[in-house]
Design a protein around this motif. Structure first.
Motif, PDB file in Angstrom:
ATOM      1  N   ASN A  88     -12.003   3.965   2.931  1.00 49.04           N
ATOM      2  CA  ASN A  88     -12.726   3.539   4.122  1.00 49.04           C
ATOM      3  C   ASN A  88     -14.221   3.408   3.822  1.00 49.04           C
ATOM      4  N   LEU A  89     -14.982   2.974   4.833  1.00 52.53           N
ATOM      5  CA  LEU A  89     -16.401   2.696   4.617  1.00 52.53           C
ATOM      6  C   LEU A  89     -17.223   3.951   4.371  1.00 52.53           C
ATOM      7  N   ASN A  90     -16.639   5.119   4.640  1.00 50.45           N
ATOM      8  CA  ASN A  90     -17.321   6.380   4.338  1.00 50.45           C
ATOM      9  C   ASN A  90     -17.006   6.897   2.941  1.00 50.45           C
ATOM     10  N   GLY A  91     -16.229   6.100   2.188  1.00 49.09           N
ATOM     11  CA  GLY A  91     -15.881   6.492   0.835  1.00 49.09           C
ATOM     12  C   GLY A  91     -14.683   7.408   0.739  1.00 49.09           C
ATOM     13  N   GLN A  92     -13.979   7.630   1.846  1.00 49.38           N
ATOM     14  CA  GLN A  92     -12.816   8.513   1.843  1.00 49.38           C
ATOM     15  C   GLN A  92     -11.572   7.762   1.385  1.00 49.38           C
ATOM     16  N   LEU A  93     -10.781   8.402   0.539  1.00 46.67           N
ATOM     17  CA  LEU A  93      -9.536   7.825   0.062  1.00 46.67           C
ATOM     18  C   LEU A  93      -8.474   7.962   1.150  1.00 46.67           C
ATOM     19  N   ILE A  94      -7.985   6.833   1.665  1.00 46.75           N
ATOM     20  CA  ILE A  94      -7.014   6.825   2.756  1.00 46.75           C
ATOM     21  C   ILE A  94      -5.590   6.769   2.222  1.00 46.75           C
ATOM     22  N   GLN A  95      -5.358   5.960   1.205  1.00 49.78           N
ATOM     23  CA  GLN A  95      -4.049   5.867   0.561  1.00 49.78           C
ATOM     24  C   GLN A  95      -4.232   5.742  -0.940  1.00 49.78           C
ATOM     25  N   SER A  96      -3.310   6.314  -1.682  1.00 45.53           N
ATOM     26  CA  SER A  96      -3.261   6.147  -3.130  1.00 45.53           C
ATOM     27  C   SER A  96      -1.803   5.953  -3.532  1.00 45.53           C
TER      28      SER A  96
END
Length: 370
Positions: free
Chosen positions: A323-331
């Motif tokens: 996401n735009l905050n740099g958080q990994l949402i899916q891998s």
């Protein structure tokens, strides 16, 4: 201006491909320079609507129905995708270029030759070919002048939307050139690249004459080109353009513009209709990451039903959604493909960066989920 996405726009994203005329690219069967020649033969001989006719074309090809969605002029040098523009122009008003003003932004607009007209001595039909001529602010157009497009290191000019002029960053994908360049914002880098790729394909057979012409008053406009008919572009600027082509995929605005110009000129930009053609022609040049510039396409974008497809000619080892905050949402490790296509599902509404990895190469694409 703020982007407005609607269900209609999402549907158009997938439906617009059907507007390519039936069998239009049937003869585009080769690879490498043979494919480039085949594409040239398809798009050659377009209808010349004249230089004044560009303003008529722009009323259907270059209106803002994608950001603020108010039908004003869409100017790549003033459009702010995430907020309000500092100024706007309306077609048919006294804001059109009348030979005056242009001493600051927001006074007049005129016609920007993405490939400078000095390169071909302002000759027709190049002089009036809407596929690589766009309406832009007169002042910024003048500041860009004949400078090639590149990656600015330290800006000496920054426009209200963040477009820049300054010395080229002689590093990474832009290595090999140190003089002044002009850099559009990320939103329009791919647009500019595909316009130039169109130019060197449409005017194949004349490029060497343009390059050697004594009418070219400045070497600046020659910097992007190598004087050949097939390769056409110098390695430095080909790397820049193909990288931009990869990192800023074809947008709905470009698809609509291509269709509008086709209705006026009776020819199309093949690199908008088939982005994969760029890599099929030029391949790996001077260390270019062809995985990034060539083989990865994300569609539909904006996403439909909270999922997107990824087409990759190279097997993917990992897919990440950030996401735009740099958080990994899916891998997704070792994702499974069907006919080189991968599916990323269960995406929540928002803006994301999608990162795909193959071997030691990675490409990042921006995606939107409504």
């Amino acid at each position: 201006m703020k982007k407005n996405y609607s269900l209609l726009l999402v549907l158009l994203t997938t439906a617009v491909f059907g507007q390519i005329p039936a069998n239009y690219y049937n003869t585009a069967t080769g690879t490498g320079y043979a494919l480039k020649t085949q594409l040239h033969n398809i798009i050659d001989g377009h209808t010349d609507r004249g230089y004044a006719g560009l303003y008529v074309t722009y009323t259907t090809s270059d209106k803002d129905f994608y950001y603020e969605n108010n039908g004003t002029l869409l100017d790549i040098y003033s459009e702010i995708p995430s907020g309000e523009d500092s100024y706007e122009y309306t077609y048919g008003s006294d804001q059109q270029d009348d030979g005056s003003l242009g001493t600051a932004e927001g006074q007049r607009f005129n016609r920007e030759h993405i490939v400078p007209q000095s390169y071909f001595a302002s000759a027709l039909p190049m002089y009036a070919d809407a596929h690589f001529i766009v309406p832009t602010d007169k002042y910024v157009n003048g500041q860009r002048g004949n400078f090639p497009f590149g990656k600015v290191n330290m800006a000496t000019l920054t426009t209200t939307n963040g477009s820049k002029k300054g010395a080229n960053l002689n590093s990474g994908y832009s290595a090999g050139y140190t003089a002044t360049v002009f850099e559009p914002i990320d939103e329009f880098k791919g647009d500019v690249a595909r316009m130039i790729l169109y130019f060197v394909t449409r005017y194949q057979g004349q490029l060497s004459g343009f390059y050697s012409s004594t009418n070219v008053s400045s070497t600046q406009s020659k910097a992007m080109f190598d004087g050949t008919e097939d390769h056409a572009l110098s390695n430095t600027f080909l790397n820049i353009l193909l990288t931009w082509h990869a990192n800023d995929p074809v947008s709905q605005r470009e698809l609509d513009r291509n269709n509008a110009i086709y209705r006026r000129q009776s020819n199309r930009n093949p690199y908008i209709d088939h982005p994969e053609y760029a890599a099929q022609i030029w391949g790996e040049v001077a260390g270019l990451n062809t995985f990034a510039a060539n083989t990865v396409t994300v569609y539909p974008n904006p996403a439909v039903n909270h999922e997107v497809n990824i087409y990759s000619e190279s097997p993917l080892e990992n897919i990440e959604v950030i996401n735009l905050n740099g958080q990994l949402i899916q891998s997704i490790q070792k994702p499974q493909a069907t006919s080189n296509a991968y599916i990323v599902k269960n995406l929540s509404q928002g803006f994301y960066m999608l990162r795909a990895t193959s071997g030691n190469q990675t490409v990042t694409k921006k995606i939107i989920v409504n």
